[in-house]
Design a protein around this motif. Structure first.
Motif, PDB file in Angstrom:
ATOM      1  N   GLU A   1      -2.856  12.031  -4.199  1.00  0.00           N
ATOM      2  CA  GLU A   1      -2.147  12.713  -5.510  1.00  0.00           C
ATOM      3  C   GLU A   1      -0.763  12.774  -4.292  1.00  0.00           C
ATOM      4  O   GLU A   1       0.306  12.441  -4.985  1.00  0.00           O
ATOM      5  N   LEU A   2      -1.059  13.062  -3.448  1.00  0.00           N
ATOM      6  CA  LEU A   2       0.180  12.803  -2.381  1.00  0.00           C
ATOM      7  C   LEU A   2       0.928  10.975  -2.426  1.00  0.00           C
ATOM      8  O   LEU A   2       1.870  11.154  -2.409  1.00  0.00           O
ATOM      9  N   ALA A   3      -0.129  10.514  -2.546  1.00  0.00           N
ATOM     10  CA  ALA A   3       0.612   8.984  -1.885  1.00  0.00           C
ATOM     11  C   ALA A   3       1.416   8.833  -3.551  1.00  0.00           C
ATOM     12  O   ALA A   3       1.811   7.718  -3.522  1.00  0.00           O
ATOM     13  N   LYS A   4       1.298   9.173  -4.291  1.00  0.00           N
ATOM     14  CA  LYS A   4       1.945   8.868  -5.826  1.00  0.00           C
ATOM     15  C   LYS A   4       3.393   9.558  -5.382  1.00  0.00           C
ATOM     16  O   LYS A   4       4.643   9.407  -6.467  1.00  0.00           O
ATOM     17  N   THR A   5       4.024  10.707  -4.852  1.00  0.00           N
ATOM     18  CA  THR A   5       4.889  10.988  -4.410  1.00  0.00           C
ATOM     19  C   THR A   5       5.747  10.237  -3.558  1.00  0.00           C
ATOM     20  O   THR A   5       5.627   9.696  -2.570  1.00  0.00           O
TER      21      THR A   5
ATOM     22  N   ALA B   1       6.175   4.975  -0.670  1.00  0.00           N
ATOM     23  CA  ALA B   1       5.001   5.875  -1.552  1.00  0.00           C
ATOM     24  C   ALA B   1       4.534   6.140  -0.353  1.00  0.00           C
ATOM     25  O   ALA B   1       4.579   5.536   0.932  1.00  0.00           O
ATOM     26  N   PHE B   2       4.140   8.038  -0.142  1.00  0.00           N
ATOM     27  CA  PHE B   2       3.501   7.891   0.341  1.00  0.00           C
ATOM     28  C   PHE B   2       1.794   7.339   1.121  1.00  0.00           C
ATOM     29  O   PHE B   2       1.708   7.165   2.900  1.00  0.00           O
ATOM     30  N   GLY B   3       0.981   6.887   0.526  1.00  0.00           N
ATOM     31  CA  GLY B   3       0.008   5.935   0.866  1.00  0.00           C
ATOM     32  C   GLY B   3       0.287   4.427   1.547  1.00  0.00           C
ATOM     33  O   GLY B   3      -0.577   4.010   2.019  1.00  0.00           O
TER      34      GLY B   3
END
Length: 186
Positions: free
Chosen positions: A169-173, A181-183
């Protein structure tokens, strides 16, 4: 045409026009010694050296006045307009140089950071954080299991599964300053 001398430099009046000041202002600086070394023995001005000394001895916080445009026949014919635009270009060039000097000063004071350098640092921090979170379950599952009296293997599997969901979920931020992106890895 016998009134014009062969000079090594330009006249005080010509230098004053280049600088956008009165000839009297140039004479005052010569008398004070502010332009020492830029006056030739024949009384003419070494324009390059004098310009350097002029700005070295000037207060940059004082606003410079532009010369008022002349309304002579030369001005109407467009010849004076060419001189004015050259003066404007010189003023703009000096403003750009001043801005560059301010930026270099800020860099020397270490109050600014290069934008690309900040992006790389953010990406690096995100990768370190992601790796730490993926290793969290393996490192702390047995300690947590002892506290809550649960099976360490089952707790480690559950923690890792939920940690991966949270990281997904954080990777989509989006990161600040469009660092990616985070990921993402760069």
């Amino acid at each position: 045409m016998g009134g014009r001398k062969n000079r090594d430099g330009i006249s005080l009046a010509a230098f004053a026009r280049e600088m956008g000041v009165t000839p009297n202002a140039v004479r005052q600086r010569v008398q004070r010694g502010s332009l020492a070394g830029s006056i030739f023995p024949d009384g003419s001005v070494d324009a390059v050296a004098a310009r350097v000394q002029w700005f070295a001895n000037s207060n940059p916080n004082q606003a410079r006045r532009k010369p008022t445009p002349k309304t002579s026949k030369l001005f109407q014919a467009g010849e004076e307009a060419a001189d004015t635009s050259e003066y404007d270009l010189k003023v703009e060039r000096m403003q750009v140089d001043l801005e560059a000097a301010k930026i270099n000063l800020e860099r020397l004071k270490e109050t600014t950071v290069d934008k690309e350098e900040a992006r790389r640092a953010i990406r690096s921090l995100m990768r370190v954080f992601r790796a730490a979170m993926l290793n969290f379950a393996n490192r702390y599952a047995s300690d947590i299991a002892a506290v809550v009296e649960a099976d360490p293997v089952q707790l480690a599997g559950t923690l890792e599964e939920h940690m991966r969901l949270a990281l997904g979920e954080l990777a989509k931020t989006r990161a600040p300053m469009d660092a990616g992106a985070f990921g993402e890895s760069a």
